[in-house]
Motif scaffolding. Structure first.
Motif, PDB file in Angstrom:
ATOM      1  N   GLU A 181     -29.811  -3.892  45.672  1.00  0.00           N
ATOM      2  CA  GLU A 181     -29.227  -3.168  46.810  1.00  0.00           C
ATOM      3  C   GLU A 181     -27.758  -2.803  46.562  1.00  0.00           C
ATOM      4  O   GLU A 181     -27.305  -1.758  47.000  1.00  0.00           O
ATOM      5  CB  GLU A 181     -29.325  -3.995  48.097  1.00  0.00           C
ATOM      6  N   PHE A 182     -27.029  -3.698  45.878  1.00  0.00           N
ATOM      7  CA  PHE A 182     -25.616  -3.407  45.583  1.00  0.00           C
ATOM      8  C   PHE A 182     -25.521  -2.158  44.712  1.00  0.00           C
ATOM      9  O   PHE A 182     -24.701  -1.281  44.943  1.00  0.00           O
ATOM     10  CB  PHE A 182     -24.954  -4.586  44.856  1.00  0.00           C
ATOM     11  N   ILE A 183     -26.370  -2.104  43.687  1.00  0.00           N
ATOM     12  CA  ILE A 183     -26.345  -0.976  42.749  1.00  0.00           C
ATOM     13  C   ILE A 183     -26.746   0.307  43.479  1.00  0.00           C
ATOM     14  O   ILE A 183     -26.093   1.347  43.352  1.00  0.00           O
ATOM     15  CB  ILE A 183     -27.327  -1.237  41.582  1.00  0.00           C
ATOM     16  N   GLY A 190     -22.084   7.673  45.793  1.00  0.00           N
ATOM     17  CA  GLY A 190     -21.544   8.656  44.862  1.00  0.00           C
ATOM     18  C   GLY A 190     -20.909   8.088  43.608  1.00  0.00           C
ATOM     19  O   GLY A 190     -20.206   8.796  42.900  1.00  0.00           O
ATOM     20  N   ALA A 191     -21.170   6.793  43.287  1.00  0.00           N
ATOM     21  CA  ALA A 191     -20.561   6.209  42.088  1.00  0.00           C
ATOM     22  C   ALA A 191     -21.280   6.695  40.829  1.00  0.00           C
ATOM     23  O   ALA A 191     -22.502   6.763  40.795  1.00  0.00           O
ATOM     24  CB  ALA A 191     -20.624   4.677  42.162  1.00  0.00           C
ATOM     25  N   SER A 192     -20.503   7.025  39.798  1.00  0.00           N
ATOM     26  CA  SER A 192     -21.078   7.348  38.494  1.00  0.00           C
ATOM     27  C   SER A 192     -21.488   6.037  37.818  1.00  0.00           C
ATOM     28  O   SER A 192     -21.147   4.959  38.296  1.00  0.00           O
ATOM     29  CB  SER A 192     -20.042   8.057  37.644  1.00  0.00           C
ATOM     30  N   ASP A 199     -16.837  -1.040  39.404  1.00  0.00           N
ATOM     31  CA  ASP A 199     -16.488  -1.341  40.795  1.00  0.00           C
ATOM     32  C   ASP A 199     -17.522  -2.204  41.512  1.00  0.00           C
ATOM     33  O   ASP A 199     -17.194  -2.869  42.491  1.00  0.00           O
ATOM     34  CB  ASP A 199     -16.329  -0.038  41.605  1.00  0.00           C
ATOM     35  N   VAL A 200     -18.772  -2.163  41.072  1.00  0.00           N
ATOM     36  CA  VAL A 200     -19.814  -2.913  41.776  1.00  0.00           C
ATOM     37  C   VAL A 200     -20.344  -4.061  40.916  1.00  0.00           C
ATOM     38  O   VAL A 200     -20.209  -5.226  41.278  1.00  0.00           O
ATOM     39  CB  VAL A 200     -20.973  -1.983  42.200  1.00  0.00           C
TER      40      VAL A 200
ATOM     41  N   ARG B  74     -32.804  20.870  45.221  1.00  0.00           N
ATOM     42  CA  ARG B  74     -33.829  19.914  44.834  1.00  0.00           C
ATOM     43  C   ARG B  74     -33.228  18.523  44.631  1.00  0.00           C
ATOM     44  O   ARG B  74     -32.174  18.379  44.012  1.00  0.00           O
ATOM     45  CB  ARG B  74     -34.498  20.390  43.546  1.00  0.00           C
ATOM     46  N   VAL B  75     -33.907  17.508  45.156  1.00  0.00           N
ATOM     47  CA  VAL B  75     -33.446  16.125  45.009  1.00  0.00           C
ATOM     48  C   VAL B  75     -33.752  15.644  43.587  1.00  0.00           C
ATOM     49  O   VAL B  75     -34.898  15.643  43.154  1.00  0.00           O
ATOM     50  CB  VAL B  75     -34.128  15.207  46.049  1.00  0.00           C
ATOM     51  N   GLU B  76     -32.709  15.286  42.848  1.00  0.00           N
ATOM     52  CA  GLU B  76     -32.878  14.906  41.429  1.00  0.00           C
ATOM     53  C   GLU B  76     -32.340  13.516  41.146  1.00  0.00           C
ATOM     54  O   GLU B  76     -32.025  13.211  40.014  1.00  0.00           O
ATOM     55  CB  GLU B  76     -32.129  15.902  40.523  1.00  0.00           C
ATOM     56  N   GLY B  77     -32.132  12.706  42.153  1.00  0.00           N
ATOM     57  CA  GLY B  77     -31.541  11.383  41.923  1.00  0.00           C
ATOM     58  C   GLY B  77     -30.617  11.076  43.085  1.00  0.00           C
ATOM     59  O   GLY B  77     -30.345  11.938  43.913  1.00  0.00           O
TER      60      GLY B  77
END
Lengths: 282, 266
Positions: A181-183, A190-192, A199-200, B74-77
């Protein structure tokens, strides 16, 4: 500072506990912690060993060559410090352990996190790690000597091999245990990948990671003595081995106690930092 | 099908692979169109695959067939457009209440840090946690943690709010309080919401529209426009009015038929 040396999770005991019930709780299955009584028990057991040792040694039941008295050991200790430059030996041993330990941690932490996150990294590294992990460190002594001679390089390398391959698996496990759930929360905010790990993942695994590092530091000490006994002209292990060669049993005892005390001190220091850094867990 | 759908779930199916090389169908091909601002509740027997459908909308699972579009894309992730609130506590224990809400804004580059602080405090107040800004997560109750999670998700300003049984682990009183609060929040924010639950009362209370799913593999059994019969502004008193009870009966009957079907099959 609270006086609960081993129990970081020591529960708050009621304001003025009834003495009798506090002692009885120590024998009750999964009862509340009794920090004060537990401390006394720990100190008491330690003193008991010391007293029994003194009686057996001083009474002449055992030859001093086999079991020197505590007094003789303390005297030997002082001799080591005043005549043999023991402080220098301790310093060099501590430096070797920390050099190898930090070199392990600096590589194992990022690589362990990558292992937990990318199947590719795991697939490539795991067989190698598992293979090296099962090699007993002493078996690698000849090889490190051939490669690196008897300088500091071979000792630090030996310690590094002994700790790195254990540590990386512990770190990867710590990272894998971070709740999904954290990930997923990080992702949906919006985290890369990079931000997610920094950060997580890293933040979430940090308390367990510090424990893993503490345990690995202990193993590092074990290998240090092996390295110093086999090929060294300085350090706690070297002094220990030299003392044996000349039949100085009190010095051997002093060496063993020194290692124990340094280990205990490091362990307790990290536990204390753990409690301070991760107050939010309580 | 209208072309103006905000979320379009188009012939989406999901099957999981089994260790022996086979596949288990979890979701049969299904289509749902959701309008902007609509509050849609997915109900169905537990383990039926309704959560899987929602997770596919969130980009956390990939459909085995079909596609999903959100606002024409489109939803891609997973992305910040699809905010998610989980059943289990997902607030970060190493951050304070306010720190967690701030985290929702961490990866937004479109606003200044002063603006981020203002937004974080706005949502902190909106979920009624103003006095608890500096508390650590392990010191607050389950209901408060879910409010932190909701505020954090709203702060990220997603296009759709996906809620996976968010009140499932709470006691009855906390749950009621959060249901009311969610209805108020929703009136203030006008977000599109997909809400998964197996609590039928909760579904009817919150929904503009209820999609009832069959037992696994999930199919759509009914699509009930609740807002056609119930007022938009609701309170807990609504539980007693006949229209509410009528919809509730209808949904329960559908789900019960599924569960008896399951028992008969076993």
């Amino acid at each position: 500072m609270e006086v609960t040396p081993r129990k970081a999770e020591a529960e708050q005991s009621p304001a003025r506990p009834d003495r009798k019930s506090a002692w009885r709780d120590l024998f009750t299955f999964r009862a509340a912690a009794q920090p004060r009584q537990e401390l006394w028990l720990g100190v008491g057991a330690f003193l008991l060993v010391l007293v029994v040792w003194s009686i057996v040694a001083e009474s002449g039941l055992v030859q001093p060559q086999i079991l020197p008295s505590p007094r003789a050991v303390v005297a030997a200790w002082l001799r080591l410090f005043t005549e043999a430059g023991y402080l220098g030996d301790i310093a060099i041993s501590v430096a070797r352990v920390w050099a190898a330990f930090l070199a392990s941690a600096v590589i194992a932490i990022p690589l362990g996190i990558l292992m937990s996150g990318y199947r590719f990294v795991t697939a490539v590294t795991e067989p190698i790690i598992d293979f090296v992990r099962y090699l007993p460190v002493p078996a690698l002594v000849p090889l490190t000597l051939i490669w690196l001679g008897i300088g500091e390089g071979s000792k630090v390398t030996l310690l590094w091999i002994g700790t790195f391959f254990q540590l990386i698996l512990l770190i990867a496990d710590d990272a894998r245990r971070v709740p999904k759930e954290f990930i997923e929360t990080g992702r949906t905010l919006g985290a890369s990948d990079g931000a997610l790990m920094k950060d997580v993942l890293l933040r979430a695994m940090l308390p367990n990671m510090v424990d893993s590092l503490r345990i690995t530091l202990g193993w590092c000490w074990t290998y240090l003595i092996v390295a110093e006994i086999v090929a060294s002209s300085s350090g706690i292990g070297y002094e220990l081995w030299t003392a044996r060669r000349y039949g100085k049993t009190p010095e051997v005892f002093a060496g063993i106690l020194t290692i124990g005390i340094i280990g205990l001190f490091c362990d307790q220091a990290i536990r204390m930092l753990h409690r301070r850094w991760f107050r939010y867990l309580q | 099908m209208s072309t103006s759908a905000f979320i379009r779930i188009n012939q989406v199916a999901k099957a999981f692979a089994t260790p022996d090389g086979g596949t288990i169908p979890v979701v049969d091909p299904l289509s749902i169109d959701i309008k902007e601002g609509e509050f849609v509740v997915f109900v169905g027997p537990s383990g039926c695959g309704k959560t899987t459908v929602m997770r596919m909308v969130g980009g956390l699972e990939t459909p085995s067939a079909g596609d999903i579009h959100l606002d024409g894309k489109r939803v891609e992730g997973p992305s910040r457009d699809k905010g998610m609130v989980f059943q289990s506590y997902s607030s970060f224990p190493w951050l304070t209440v306010l720190g967690n809400i701030r985290f929702g804004l961490r990866y937004r580059n479109d606003i200044s840090s002063a603006e981020k602080e203002r937004i974080a405090r706005h949502y902190l107040a909106l979920v009624g946690l103003g006095q608890f800004a500096d508390y650590t997560i392990n010191r607050i109750s389950g209901g408060m943690r879910q409010r932190v999670a909701i505020a954090r998700t709203l702060a990220a300003n997603p296009l759709v709010l996906l809620m996976d049984e968010p009140f499932g682990a709470l006691d009855a009183l906390s749950r009621e309080r959060l249901q009311i609060q969610l209805m108020e929040l929703r009136r203030a924010e006008r977000k599109t919401v997909i809400f998964v639950t197996h609590d039928v009362d909760e579904a009817v209370l919150l929904a503009d529209r209820i999609v009832v799913f069959s037992a696994r593999p999930a199919r759509i059994l009914a699509d009930i426009p609740v807002s056609a019969t119930l007022p938009e502004k609701r309170s807990l008193d609504i539980l007693d009015i006949p229209e509410f009870r009528q919809i509730r009966r209808e949904v329960l009957a559908l789900i019960r038929a599924q569960e008896t079907g399951l028992e008969a099959a076993e």
